[in-house]
Design a protein around this motif. Structure first.
Motif, PDB file in Angstrom:
ATOM      1  N   ALA A 120      24.245  32.046  38.387  1.00 19.88           N
ATOM      2  CA  ALA A 120      24.997  31.595  39.554  1.00 19.88           C
ATOM      3  C   ALA A 120      24.641  30.153  39.900  1.00 19.88           C
ATOM      4  O   ALA A 120      25.511  29.353  40.280  1.00 19.88           O
ATOM      5  CB  ALA A 120      24.718  32.520  40.746  1.00 19.88           C
ATOM      6  N   VAL A 121      23.353  29.801  39.778  1.00 18.81           N
ATOM      7  CA  VAL A 121      22.919  28.424  40.032  1.00 18.81           C
ATOM      8  C   VAL A 121      23.610  27.470  39.070  1.00 18.81           C
ATOM      9  O   VAL A 121      24.132  26.416  39.477  1.00 18.81           O
ATOM     10  CB  VAL A 121      21.382  28.310  39.897  1.00 18.81           C
ATOM     11  CG1 VAL A 121      20.948  26.851  39.964  1.00 18.81           C
ATOM     12  CG2 VAL A 121      20.691  29.120  40.978  1.00 18.81           C
ATOM     13  N   LEU A 122      23.616  27.821  37.802  1.00 19.50           N
ATOM     14  CA  LEU A 122      24.259  26.969  36.798  1.00 19.50           C
ATOM     15  C   LEU A 122      25.763  26.885  37.009  1.00 19.50           C
ATOM     16  O   LEU A 122      26.383  25.852  36.733  1.00 19.50           O
ATOM     17  CB  LEU A 122      23.956  27.503  35.394  1.00 19.50           C
ATOM     18  CG  LEU A 122      22.483  27.457  34.972  1.00 19.50           C
ATOM     19  CD1 LEU A 122      22.313  28.055  33.581  1.00 19.50           C
ATOM     20  CD2 LEU A 122      21.963  26.027  34.998  1.00 19.50           C
ATOM     21  N   LEU A 123      26.344  27.953  37.513  1.00 17.93           N
ATOM     22  CA  LEU A 123      27.785  27.947  37.791  1.00 17.93           C
ATOM     23  C   LEU A 123      28.115  26.951  38.897  1.00 17.93           C
ATOM     24  O   LEU A 123      29.070  26.176  38.787  1.00 17.93           O
ATOM     25  CB  LEU A 123      28.239  29.351  38.187  1.00 17.93           C
ATOM     26  CG  LEU A 123      29.750  29.544  38.393  1.00 17.93           C
ATOM     27  CD1 LEU A 123      30.491  29.302  37.084  1.00 17.93           C
ATOM     28  CD2 LEU A 123      30.040  30.943  38.924  1.00 17.93           C
ATOM     29  N   VAL A 124      27.314  26.967  39.965  1.00 16.62           N
ATOM     30  CA  VAL A 124      27.511  26.007  41.057  1.00 16.62           C
ATOM     31  C   VAL A 124      27.251  24.585  40.563  1.00 16.62           C
ATOM     32  O   VAL A 124      28.007  23.657  40.881  1.00 16.62           O
ATOM     33  CB  VAL A 124      26.583  26.337  42.246  1.00 16.62           C
ATOM     34  CG1 VAL A 124      26.687  25.257  43.322  1.00 16.62           C
ATOM     35  CG2 VAL A 124      26.924  27.699  42.830  1.00 16.62           C
ATOM     36  N   ALA A 125      26.196  24.416  39.771  1.00 18.47           N
ATOM     37  CA  ALA A 125      25.872  23.094  39.249  1.00 18.47           C
ATOM     38  C   ALA A 125      26.993  22.563  38.360  1.00 18.47           C
ATOM     39  O   ALA A 125      27.364  21.384  38.444  1.00 18.47           O
ATOM     40  CB  ALA A 125      24.554  23.155  38.468  1.00 18.47           C
ATOM     41  N   ARG A 126      27.545  23.420  37.515  1.00 15.12           N
ATOM     42  CA  ARG A 126      28.637  22.997  36.640  1.00 15.12           C
ATOM     43  C   ARG A 126      29.872  22.634  37.453  1.00 15.12           C
ATOM     44  O   ARG A 126      30.578  21.665  37.129  1.00 15.12           O
ATOM     45  CB  ARG A 126      28.964  24.113  35.653  1.00 15.12           C
ATOM     46  CG  ARG A 126      30.004  23.723  34.608  1.00 15.12           C
ATOM     47  CD  ARG A 126      30.193  24.828  33.589  1.00 15.12           C
ATOM     48  NE  ARG A 126      30.733  26.043  34.201  1.00 15.12           N
ATOM     49  CZ  ARG A 126      30.973  27.151  33.518  1.00 15.12           C
ATOM     50  NH1 ARG A 126      30.692  27.214  32.218  1.00 15.12           N
ATOM     51  NH2 ARG A 126      31.467  28.211  34.123  1.00 15.12           N
ATOM     52  N   ARG A 127      30.111  23.387  38.516  1.00  9.02           N
ATOM     53  CA  ARG A 127      31.249  23.090  39.400  1.00  9.02           C
ATOM     54  C   ARG A 127      31.118  21.705  40.022  1.00  9.02           C
ATOM     55  O   ARG A 127      32.076  20.922  40.045  1.00  9.02           O
ATOM     56  CB  ARG A 127      31.318  24.155  40.490  1.00  9.02           C
ATOM     57  CG  ARG A 127      32.297  23.868  41.634  1.00  9.02           C
ATOM     58  CD  ARG A 127      32.266  25.017  42.625  1.00  9.02           C
ATOM     59  NE  ARG A 127      33.121  24.794  43.770  1.00  9.02           N
ATOM     60  CZ  ARG A 127      32.697  24.310  44.944  1.00  9.02           C
ATOM     61  NH1 ARG A 127      31.416  23.977  45.085  1.00  9.02           N
ATOM     62  NH2 ARG A 127      33.526  24.140  45.944  1.00  9.02           N
ATOM     63  N   GLU A 128      29.909  21.384  40.501  1.00 12.11           N
ATOM     64  CA  GLU A 128      29.706  20.083  41.139  1.00 12.11           C
ATOM     65  C   GLU A 128      29.679  18.949  40.113  1.00 12.11           C
ATOM     66  O   GLU A 128      30.200  17.860  40.364  1.00 12.11           O
ATOM     67  CB  GLU A 128      28.400  20.098  41.933  1.00 12.11           C
ATOM     68  CG  GLU A 128      28.359  21.117  43.062  1.00 12.11           C
ATOM     69  CD  GLU A 128      29.416  20.874  44.121  1.00 12.11           C
ATOM     70  OE1 GLU A 128      29.947  19.738  44.202  1.00 12.11           O
ATOM     71  OE2 GLU A 128      29.728  21.819  44.870  1.00 12.11           O
ATOM     72  N   LEU A 129      29.078  19.212  38.961  1.00 15.51           N
ATOM     73  CA  LEU A 129      29.038  18.187  37.921  1.00 15.51           C
ATOM     74  C   LEU A 129      30.439  17.829  37.438  1.00 15.51           C
ATOM     75  O   LEU A 129      30.750  16.654  37.200  1.00 15.51           O
ATOM     76  CB  LEU A 129      28.196  18.666  36.737  1.00 15.51           C
ATOM     77  CG  LEU A 129      26.721  18.283  36.720  1.00 15.51           C
ATOM     78  CD1 LEU A 129      26.025  18.897  35.516  1.00 15.51           C
ATOM     79  CD2 LEU A 129      26.542  16.771  36.734  1.00 15.51           C
ATOM     80  N   SER A 130      31.279  18.838  37.306  1.00 21.18           N
ATOM     81  CA  SER A 130      32.648  18.578  36.865  1.00 21.18           C
ATOM     82  C   SER A 130      33.394  17.723  37.871  1.00 21.18           C
ATOM     83  O   SER A 130      34.227  16.890  37.489  1.00 21.18           O
ATOM     84  CB  SER A 130      33.396  19.892  36.629  1.00 21.18           C
ATOM     85  OG  SER A 130      33.525  20.631  37.837  1.00 21.18           O
ATOM     86  N   SER A 131      33.079  17.907  39.155  1.00 20.40           N
ATOM     87  CA  SER A 131      33.735  17.082  40.178  1.00 20.40           C
ATOM     88  C   SER A 131      33.276  15.630  40.070  1.00 20.40           C
ATOM     89  O   SER A 131      34.054  14.707  40.344  1.00 20.40           O
ATOM     90  CB  SER A 131      33.435  17.634  41.574  1.00 20.40           C
ATOM     91  OG  SER A 131      32.069  17.491  41.903  1.00 20.40           O
ATOM     92  N   ILE A 179      23.166  28.508  46.070  1.00 25.67           N
ATOM     93  CA  ILE A 179      24.073  27.417  46.448  1.00 25.67           C
ATOM     94  C   ILE A 179      23.321  26.099  46.518  1.00 25.67           C
ATOM     95  O   ILE A 179      23.748  25.076  45.965  1.00 25.67           O
ATOM     96  CB  ILE A 179      24.746  27.720  47.804  1.00 25.67           C
ATOM     97  CG1 ILE A 179      25.662  28.938  47.693  1.00 25.67           C
ATOM     98  CG2 ILE A 179      25.537  26.506  48.291  1.00 25.67           C
ATOM     99  CD1 ILE A 179      26.240  29.387  49.030  1.00 25.67           C
ATOM    100  N   VAL A 180      22.189  26.121  47.218  1.00 18.30           N
ATOM    101  CA  VAL A 180      21.396  24.904  47.404  1.00 18.30           C
ATOM    102  C   VAL A 180      20.875  24.376  46.069  1.00 18.30           C
ATOM    103  O   VAL A 180      21.006  23.179  45.765  1.00 18.30           O
ATOM    104  CB  VAL A 180      20.227  25.180  48.372  1.00 18.30           C
ATOM    105  CG1 VAL A 180      19.263  23.986  48.406  1.00 18.30           C
ATOM    106  CG2 VAL A 180      20.741  25.473  49.768  1.00 18.30           C
ATOM    107  N   LEU A 181      20.295  25.244  45.264  1.00 18.41           N
ATOM    108  CA  LEU A 181      19.740  24.816  43.985  1.00 18.41           C
ATOM    109  C   LEU A 181      20.826  24.321  43.032  1.00 18.41           C
ATOM    110  O   LEU A 181      20.620  23.354  42.292  1.00 18.41           O
ATOM    111  CB  LEU A 181      18.961  25.960  43.337  1.00 18.41           C
ATOM    112  CG  LEU A 181      17.640  26.342  44.010  1.00 18.41           C
ATOM    113  CD1 LEU A 181      17.012  27.544  43.306  1.00 18.41           C
ATOM    114  CD2 LEU A 181      16.667  25.173  44.013  1.00 18.41           C
ATOM    115  N   GLY A 182      21.990  24.982  43.037  1.00 16.20           N
ATOM    116  CA  GLY A 182      23.077  24.554  42.170  1.00 16.20           C
ATOM    117  C   GLY A 182      23.574  23.163  42.524  1.00 16.20           C
ATOM    118  O   GLY A 182      23.777  22.322  41.635  1.00 16.20           O
TER     119      GLY A 182
END
Length: 241
Positions: free
Chosen positions: A3-14, A97-100
């Motif tokens: 889940a952390v990596l999913l949030v991180a990937r979402r933000e990185l893609s943005s 959420i925070v870590l991602g």
């Protein structure tokens, strides 16, 4: 972790889809390059160690600024656009959420740090550079990047205005940097407290000289962790409001 990596990937893609990340990285690289060529190299002859120390000195400020600029939108922008509710309603914890979000900004800062590596290489071409000095300096920059993105993430969670988040984050970093001035005018034992809190003078200068102390590692890791914990508290409070 997924889940952390999913949030991180979402933000990185943005970051990669938009222009803000590229503009910030390009601007910081330009500023770092100008400072390196104009002040670190300067005119006349300098020892390679002196040039490297000056390079890491300027890169400290550039890395810190990038950390704040890259994180100021992560919570503030979503709060303003009312899209944060999508994360709050997903089966994901506040910590994830925070870590991602932090991991995405930290990864982008690492990209910026990596792109500056040509500057020490230029010094190596024209002088003698000790690999340990370079490694220690870049370790310091990585730790500064981790701490500054965590602080920026915390200030972003406090408001829905990106500019306000950026200003608060910048003020916080400046306060931590100038703690050494307060340490000089304060009496014991407060001067020791202010001295220890000094983000640059007390804890980064050794890295810029090629020296690694465990106390400096503990300081930056603790500062990063504390900022992330405070962010998690704010996110949790807002989630159940």
């Amino acid at each position: 972790m997924s889940a952390v990596l999913l949030v991180a990937r979402r933000e990185l893609s943005s970051y990669f889809r938009g222009t803000l990340g590229y503009v910030i990285v390009a601007g910081m690289l330009l500023l770092d390059g100008l400072l390196f060529h104009g002040l670190a190299l300067g005119t006349g002859k300098h020892l390679s160690s002196e040039v490297l120390r000056a390079f890491f000195h300027f890169s400290f400020g550039v890395t810190s600024a990038a950390g704040i600029l890259l994180t100021m939108r992560l919570f503030a922008g979503e709060t303003r656009d009312e899209t944060l509710v999508l994360l709050y309603t997903a089966p994901i914890s506040d910590w994830q959420i925070v870590l991602g979000k932090w991991l995405s900004a930290f990864a982008f800062v690492l990209l910026l740090i990596g792109l500056t590596f040509y500057m020490p290489l230029m010094v190596a071409v024209n002088g003698s550079v000790h690999p340990g000095h370079v490694a220690a300096g870049y370790l310091g920059l990585v730790l500064v990047g981790a701490a500054s993105t965590a602080i920026g993430l915390f200030t972003s969670s406090l408001t829905k205005h990106q500019l306000v988040a950026g200003i608060f984050g910048g003020i916080t970093l400046i306060a931590l940097v100038v703690m050494w001035l307060l340490a000089k005018v304060a009496g014991p034992p407060i001067d020791s407290v202010f001295g220890y809190l000094s983000m640059y003078d007390k804890h980064f200068v050794p890295f810029s000289k090629g020296v690694v102390h465990s106390r400096d590692l503990v300081y930056y890791v603790s500062l990063t962790f504390l900022a992330l914990v405070m962010t998690r508290v704010v996110v949790g409070a807002r989630r159940w409001r």
